[in-house]
Every structure is written in C-alpha cells, then in structure tokens.
Design an enzyme around this catalytic site. Structure first.
Site, PDB file in Angstrom:
ATOM      1  N   ASN A   1      49.246  38.436  36.426  1.00  0.00           N
ATOM      2  CA  ASN A   1      48.375  38.727  35.375  1.00  0.00           C
ATOM      3  C   ASN A   1      47.779  37.156  34.703  1.00  0.00           C
ATOM      4  O   ASN A   1      48.625  36.216  34.786  1.00  0.00           O
ATOM      5  CB  ASN A   1      48.867  39.264  34.193  1.00  0.00           C
ATOM      6  CG  ASN A   1      50.316  39.334  34.051  1.00  0.00           C
ATOM      7  OD1 ASN A   1      51.004  39.110  35.294  1.00  0.00           O
ATOM      8  ND2 ASN A   1      50.888  39.537  32.965  1.00  0.00           N
TER       9      ASN A   1
ATOM     10  N   PRO B   1      46.503  36.408  31.598  1.00  0.00           N
ATOM     11  CA  PRO B   1      45.696  36.797  30.208  1.00  0.00           C
ATOM     12  C   PRO B   1      45.124  35.673  29.597  1.00  0.00           C
ATOM     13  O   PRO B   1      45.338  34.664  29.803  1.00  0.00           O
ATOM     14  CB  PRO B   1      47.018  37.280  29.638  1.00  0.00           C
ATOM     15  CG  PRO B   1      48.191  36.711  30.395  1.00  0.00           C
ATOM     16  CD  PRO B   1      47.584  36.384  31.574  1.00  0.00           C
TER      17      PRO B   1
ATOM     18  N   LYS C   1      33.761  34.445  41.046  1.00  0.00           N
ATOM     19  CA  LYS C   1      34.521  35.657  39.999  1.00  0.00           C
ATOM     20  C   LYS C   1      34.271  35.582  38.722  1.00  0.00           C
ATOM     21  O   LYS C   1      33.796  36.710  38.116  1.00  0.00           O
ATOM     22  CB  LYS C   1      35.918  35.572  40.707  1.00  0.00           C
ATOM     23  CG  LYS C   1      36.743  36.847  39.822  1.00  0.00           C
ATOM     24  CD  LYS C   1      36.302  38.074  40.107  1.00  0.00           C
ATOM     25  CE  LYS C   1      37.079  39.169  39.325  1.00  0.00           C
ATOM     26  NZ  LYS C   1      36.760  40.582  39.419  1.00  0.00           N
TER      27      LYS C   1
ATOM     28  N   ALA D   1      31.005  37.774  34.336  1.00  0.00           N
ATOM     29  CA  ALA D   1      29.932  37.414  33.028  1.00  0.00           C
ATOM     30  C   ALA D   1      28.765  38.406  33.269  1.00  0.00           C
ATOM     31  O   ALA D   1      28.345  38.583  32.293  1.00  0.00           O
ATOM     32  CB  ALA D   1      29.814  35.871  33.070  1.00  0.00           C
TER      33      ALA D   1
ATOM     34  N   CYS E   1      39.540  42.534  32.211  1.00  0.00           N
ATOM     35  CA  CYS E   1      38.915  41.635  32.630  1.00  0.00           C
ATOM     36  C   CYS E   1      37.671  40.937  32.143  1.00  0.00           C
ATOM     37  O   CYS E   1      37.564  39.628  32.087  1.00  0.00           O
ATOM     38  CB  CYS E   1      38.509  41.778  34.137  1.00  0.00           C
ATOM     39  SG  CYS E   1      39.792  42.218  35.349  1.00  0.00           S
ATOM     40  N   PHE E   2      36.678  41.641  31.670  1.00  0.00           N
ATOM     41  CA  PHE E   2      35.283  41.118  31.123  1.00  0.00           C
ATOM     42  C   PHE E   2      35.585  40.168  30.063  1.00  0.00           C
ATOM     43  O   PHE E   2      35.227  39.050  30.050  1.00  0.00           O
ATOM     44  CB  PHE E   2      34.438  42.406  30.873  1.00  0.00           C
ATOM     45  CG  PHE E   2      33.787  43.070  31.913  1.00  0.00           C
ATOM     46  CD1 PHE E   2      34.212  42.535  33.182  1.00  0.00           C
ATOM     47  CD2 PHE E   2      33.076  44.229  31.843  1.00  0.00           C
ATOM     48  CE1 PHE E   2      33.389  43.252  34.228  1.00  0.00           C
ATOM     49  CE2 PHE E   2      32.397  44.780  32.772  1.00  0.00           C
ATOM     50  CZ  PHE E   2      32.559  44.291  34.106  1.00  0.00           C
TER      51      PHE E   2
ATOM     52  N   LYS F   1      38.348  38.674  28.742  1.00  0.00           N
ATOM     53  CA  LYS F   1      39.200  37.649  29.124  1.00  0.00           C
ATOM     54  C   LYS F   1      38.422  36.697  30.072  1.00  0.00           C
ATOM     55  O   LYS F   1      38.549  35.404  29.704  1.00  0.00           O
ATOM     56  CB  LYS F   1      40.396  38.446  29.700  1.00  0.00           C
ATOM     57  CG  LYS F   1      41.149  37.480  30.835  1.00  0.00           C
ATOM     58  CD  LYS F   1      42.379  37.896  31.423  1.00  0.00           C
ATOM     59  CE  LYS F   1      42.096  38.615  32.928  1.00  0.00           C
ATOM     60  NZ  LYS F   1      42.080  37.721  33.894  1.00  0.00           N
TER      61      LYS F   1
HETATM   62  P1  NAD Z   1      48.907  43.600  35.994  1.00  0.00           P
HETATM   63  O1  NAD Z   1      49.170  43.090  34.736  1.00  0.00           O
HETATM   64  O2  NAD Z   1      48.663  44.943  36.438  1.00  0.00           O
HETATM   65  O3  NAD Z   1      49.767  43.044  37.310  1.00  0.00           O
HETATM   66  C1  NAD Z   1      50.520  41.921  37.400  1.00  0.00           C
HETATM   67  C2  NAD Z   1      51.856  41.982  37.951  1.00  0.00           C
HETATM   68  O4  NAD Z   1      51.993  40.657  38.255  1.00  0.00           O
HETATM   69  C3  NAD Z   1      52.531  42.489  36.884  1.00  0.00           C
HETATM   70  O5  NAD Z   1      53.371  43.662  37.254  1.00  0.00           O
HETATM   71  C4  NAD Z   1      53.639  41.406  36.342  1.00  0.00           C
HETATM   72  O6  NAD Z   1      54.959  41.878  36.318  1.00  0.00           O
HETATM   73  C5  NAD Z   1      53.712  40.591  37.797  1.00  0.00           C
HETATM   74  N1  NAD Z   1      54.143  38.959  37.579  1.00  0.00           N
HETATM   75  C6  NAD Z   1      53.969  38.238  36.887  1.00  0.00           C
HETATM   76  N2  NAD Z   1      54.587  37.030  36.913  1.00  0.00           N
HETATM   77  C7  NAD Z   1      55.251  37.355  38.124  1.00  0.00           C
HETATM   78  C8  NAD Z   1      55.942  36.466  39.036  1.00  0.00           C
HETATM   79  N3  NAD Z   1      56.215  35.216  38.663  1.00  0.00           N
HETATM   80  N4  NAD Z   1      56.722  36.988  40.042  1.00  0.00           N
HETATM   81  C9  NAD Z   1      56.399  38.324  40.369  1.00  0.00           C
HETATM   82  N5  NAD Z   1      55.664  39.221  39.846  1.00  0.00           N
HETATM   83  C10 NAD Z   1      54.760  38.728  38.475  1.00  0.00           C
HETATM   84  O7  NAD Z   1      47.549  42.590  36.565  1.00  0.00           O
HETATM   85  P2  NAD Z   1      46.119  43.068  37.323  1.00  0.00           P
HETATM   86  O8  NAD Z   1      45.184  44.273  36.716  1.00  0.00           O
HETATM   87  O9  NAD Z   1      46.640  43.666  38.684  1.00  0.00           O
HETATM   88  O10 NAD Z   1      45.323  41.813  37.403  1.00  0.00           O
HETATM   89  C11 NAD Z   1      45.831  40.898  38.269  1.00  0.00           C
HETATM   90  C12 NAD Z   1      44.950  39.796  38.420  1.00  0.00           C
HETATM   91  O11 NAD Z   1      43.814  40.048  38.924  1.00  0.00           O
HETATM   92  C13 NAD Z   1      44.479  38.866  37.057  1.00  0.00           C
HETATM   93  O12 NAD Z   1      43.994  37.719  37.066  1.00  0.00           O
HETATM   94  C14 NAD Z   1      43.092  40.000  36.710  1.00  0.00           C
HETATM   95  O13 NAD Z   1      42.276  39.087  36.001  1.00  0.00           O
HETATM   96  C15 NAD Z   1      42.440  40.141  38.263  1.00  0.00           C
HETATM   97  N6  NAD Z   1      41.552  41.257  38.589  1.00  0.00           N
HETATM   98  C16 NAD Z   1      42.136  42.424  37.901  1.00  0.00           C
HETATM   99  C17 NAD Z   1      41.255  43.523  38.299  1.00  0.00           C
HETATM  100  C18 NAD Z   1      41.384  44.889  37.643  1.00  0.00           C
HETATM  101  O14 NAD Z   1      40.332  45.733  37.628  1.00  0.00           O
HETATM  102  N7  NAD Z   1      42.462  45.215  36.990  1.00  0.00           N
HETATM  103  C19 NAD Z   1      40.024  43.379  38.963  1.00  0.00           C
HETATM  104  C20 NAD Z   1      39.794  42.236  39.646  1.00  0.00           C
HETATM  105  C21 NAD Z   1      40.574  41.036  39.468  1.00  0.00           C
END
Ligand code: NAD
Length: 477
Positions: free
Chosen positions: A86, A88, A217, A222, A273-274, A276
């Site tokens: 993540n 955030p 991305k 945006a 996402c949006f 953030k």
């Molecule tokens: P999420 O919070 O669901 O998952 C992130 C995971 O990473 C968590 O389970 C957390 O425990 C783990 N984590 C954090 N630090 C860690 C570490 N040091 N070692 C091991 N695990 C660790 O987040 P997400 O929705 O999967 O998003 C992840 C990234 O992808 C973000 O940057 C987000 O902006 C991007 N993204 C998200 C989406 C979406 O639709 N959710 C789409 C495209 C991109």
C-alpha cells in the site's frame, strides 16, 4: 523461474493468481506481513471479494501459487520480486494530506536488499510518485551486503479495476513495462515481457522509460477521475436547469473523441486510488514548482467532495431541513458494485454528514461486514490503510446500525439512499418497502440506477442526481 510478490492485497493477490494460472511453469509466492490476510488467502474465504477470483486461486493454489508470511525465504529465492504494498496518503509531517507515504515501499525495499544473495528484477506494481525508482534504487544498492548482487528496477503499474479485476487481468487494454535505457534494463524489460506474453498479445505490451511508466499510472487515474468530476459538475447544472444528465452524457459520449465510458453521474468517486493518486500528482507538481498544474488537478478532488456534500445537503433540505432522529436506510456501502472494498467510499462522507445532522443511519451492503462499516465510520480521514488508527470519533457509532436484510433497513425509515450501484438494488420489491416506511417516504438515488417513474407511481418522493427536480423545468418553454 520464481516470482515473489510482496503485498497480498487487492492488486498483489489477483495479479499473481493470474500469472500463476497463465504460467504454470513459474512458481509464484505472494507474501505479506499480515498473518490474518495470508491465512484467509489459504482458506475458502478469500480476504477480498472479486468475481472469478476464487476459481482461479482454487485451481493454482498448492500447484504453482502459494501464499506465505515467510517473506525472507521467498523474496530471497525469487528472480523477480513484485512490490504491491500500500502507498497511502501521508497523514502527518511534510506533504500531509497529499504526498504518498512510501513507508511500506521502503520497508519492502530494505527487506529485498537484506535477503538478496542473487541478482533480482524488482518490479514496482504499487502506484508510486514519479522518480520513486531512483530512491528505491539507492535503498536497494546501499543495503545489500553482497557486492555481486545487481538489482534492476522496472515500473509495471497495474491498471485493473476492482469488481472486474480478473477480466481486466485476463484481457487487459495494455500492460505497461518501464525500465532503464541500458543493456541490463532492456534485458530486464524483456524478461518481464516474456512473462506477460504467455497470454497477452505482444502489441498490447507497451514498453517505456521508467519515469514515463511511473507517471502514466498517476495520469491515467487523474484522467479517469476527471471524467467523473466533469460529469458530476454537469449534474449539478442539470438539476438547476431541467436538463437530464443521462441525456447529456449520452449525447456527448457518442462523439468518438469523447467516448461513452465513465460518464455516469454519481454521488462521487471512491476507492483507494483516485483521490490518493491525484493528491500525489498535485504534490509532485508542487515539488517541482508547478503550482498552476497542481491547482488544475486538485479541482478534480474538490469537485468530488462538493458532490458528496451536495448529496447530503439535498437529502437534508428535501426532508424539511431536518433529519434529526430520522431513520435513513443506506443501500450500499462499498465504493462500487461487485467489491467489498470500502476505502474512500463516498458512503463514509455521506453517512457522516447525515449523522452530524442527527440522522440514524441503517446500512445494508451485500458484501461489506458490519465491523468494516463501524471501523470506516470511526476512522479519521486518510487513516483507513493503517491498522493502528485511533477510534476518536467512535461516538458517532451510536447512530449507526448495520443489517443483513434490505427490508429491515427500510422498515420505519423516512428515506432510502442508494450509494452503491449493486444490481440487486434494482430488483427489490419497493412497494413492500414503501408500505412499511414512514411517510412521506423518500428515495435519493445516488447512482441513478432505479426506475424513478415507477417509484413515483408507488408514492415515493424521488431525487436523483442530475435529473430535473422540478417537473415544470422539463416541459420546455
Ligand atoms: P492493499 O492494502 O490491499 O495491500 C497491500 C498489502 O501490502 C497489505 O496486505 C499489507 O499488509 C502489505 N504490506 C505492506 N508492507 C509490507 C511489507 N513490508 N512486507 C509485506 N507485506 C507488506 O493495497 P492494494 O489495493 O493491493 O494496492 C497496492 C498498490 O497498488 C497501491 O499502491 C495502490 O495504489 C495500487 N493499485 C491499487 C489498485 C486497486 O484497485 N486497489 C489498482 C491499481 C493499483
């Protein structure tokens, strides 16, 4: 080849499940520090809901797809490490409320450096500010004890949308791989492209330089959010003039230069996402002295806040300027249909706004648990992605009830607010609900999914977004 993915979330889990499905000869291990999450990935009740995900996980789990908390072992053994943690919005310090908090990313990079005894390709899957690869490169290089180990960083942002993640992964519009313009950089790009080429036609796998891929991305999000804020801005004007936002959206969407998607007015965009990513984009612009560019994009977020606030004000003003002690049924809490994800869902701000005015909200959502709803309504802004946030606003929960039956939510209520576009909301017996509601009974359709004429026939007072509120306005002159 062995792939490890750090972060078993909404992106890491589904993405790696698809890689494992399409590349049976590659061992894929998804690791996370969150034990509960890994336990759920190894069970029959996955930690996230996504149509088609369970079937793929079931087919690959134990074959070439594994979920583990043993981060050191699997990252150490991998040839390619995806980082999908993540990122955030920062909540304190410089850039609070805008900049991306790269704590988790840096932690992942330090972990990779500390356990690496062989060279690795490190893939940025998380959405990160442009130039992150430069910073991460330094962390990797300066923290690895073995001088023979080389790291090649690639940017491979994920464009999937929650709710359709599996289809987006199976058949993406494009995959983007950015890397350094060096011999080793090009070789790394080739390696990652060869993984995706198992199921994606080569012409849909785009390559770019690292900074273009990182910035693409943020720019994609945006632009997508900007379309929503643009049509939402027009929805306000429609309500004031007698125009109908669906008709306006259809009329402009048939122009091939504009296109028909993302033109539905709604109570506002949500999701992790949006907001953030736009705030992050604004912060990057400010950091390089582009104040006007930052202000331009910031308007997309402002318009979204305005739309949520406008919806709350509409509910209150329609209900004779008071919702104090009135039960309001909330249909839908997830930020969109077909997901249980509530991160930055507009339902949070709408519920909080109604509760602040004294309403008693009764929430029904087919996929979101009561615990999640209570947690979301107690969490301060931007804290949803951190496990240890304070519960200082928990007094608001006195006026929140969560039920597992929509009819129970509507019973005795003065109003129903539709906040998520779940298909099942279109199929309810609204006559039966109306009969058990307090009169006059209101429906505020924040997604424009219901048959408003039919609801009015039943007796409801109906408000929809961007639809004429005054029947005289629609008749023309
Ligand atoms: P999420 O919070 O669901 O998952 C992130 C995971 O990473 C968590 O389970 C957390 O425990 C783990 N984590 C954090 N630090 C860690 C570490 N040091 N070692 C091991 N695990 C660790 O987040 P997400 O929705 O999967 O998003 C992840 C990234 O992808 C973000 O940057 C987000 O902006 C991007 N993204 C998200 C989406 C979406 O639709 N959710 C789409 C495209 C991109």
């Amino acid at each position: 080849m062995k792939i490890a993915c750090i972060g078993a979330g909404y992106v890491g889990g589904p993405t790696m499940a698809m890689v494992a499905l399409k590349c049976p000869e590659i061992e894929v291990v998804v690791v996370d520090i969150n034990e509960e999450r890994i336990k759920a990935w190894n069970s029959d009740k996955l930690p996230i809901y996504e149509p088609g995900l369970f079937e793929v996980v079931k087919e690959c789990r134990g074959r070439n797809l594994f979920f583990s908390t043993d981060t050191k072992k699997h990252v150490g053994e991998a040839d390619i490490v995806f980082v999908s943690v993540n990122t955030p919005t920062k909540t304190h310090g410089i850039g609070a409320g805008k900049a991306a908090d790269l704590t988790y990313w840096e932690g992942a990079a330090r972990l990779i450096a500390s356990v690496s005894t062989s060279s690795k390709i490190v893939v940025e899957k998380s959405t990160v500010p442009v130039k992150t690869a430069e910073a991460i490169g330094k962390v990797l290089k300066r923290n690895c004890q073995d001088p023979n180990v080389q790291f090649e960083i690639l940017s491979n942002p994920e464009f999937l949308a929650e709710g359709t993640a599996m289809e987006d992964l199976r058949n993406p519009d494009r995959v983007l791989v950015g890397g350094a313009d060096t011999e080793s950089g090009r070789k790394a790009i080739e390696t990652l492209v060869s993984v995706y080429a198992h199921w994606i036609p080569l012409e849909r796998i785009l390559t770019a330089n690292l900074w273009s891929a990182e910035l693409a991305k943020l720019t994609a999000n945006a632009f997508l959010a900007q379309r929503i804020s643009s049509i939402n801005a027009i929805s306000a004007l429609c309500e004031a003039t007698g125009a109908d936002v669906s008709q306006v959206g259809h009329a402009i969407g048939t122009d091939s230069r504009i296109g028909p998607k993302f033109l539905n007015a709604s109570v506002g965009f949500g999701g992790s996402c949006f907001q953030k990513d736009i705030l992050n984009l604004c912060y990057v612009c400010e950091s390089v002295g582009l104040k006007e560019v930052a202000e331009y994009w910031y308007q997309v977020v402002s318009m979204n806040d305005y739309q949520k606030q406008r919806f709350v004000e509409r509910v209150i003003s329609a209900m004779f300027n008071t919702v104090s002690q009135k039960k309001i049924a909330i249909f839908g809490f997830a930020f969109k249909k077909d997901t249980g994800d509530t991160r930055e869902t507009p339902a949070i701000d709408v519920c909080k706004g109604l509760i602040r005015d004294g309403a008693k909200v009764c929430v029904y959502d087919p996929e979101v648990t009561p615990e999640q709803i209570f947690r979301d309504l107690s969490a301060p802004k931007f804290e949803w992605d951190r496990p240890n946030y304070s519960r200082s606003q928990s007094h608001m929960l006195e006026n929140v009830q969560v039920v597992s039956d929509p009819a129970a939510a509507a019973e005795g209520a003065h109003a129903i607010c539709i906040l998520t576009e779940w298909d099942e909301f279109k199929t309810y017996d609204y006559q039966a609900m109306y009969d058990k509601m307090t009169k006059p009974a209101f429906i505020f359709d924040g997604r424009n999914i219901l048959d408003h004429a039919k609801l009015r026939e039943i007796g409801f007072i109906v408000y929809a977004l961007g639809k004429p509120l005054d029947p005289f306005l629609v008749k023309g002159y």
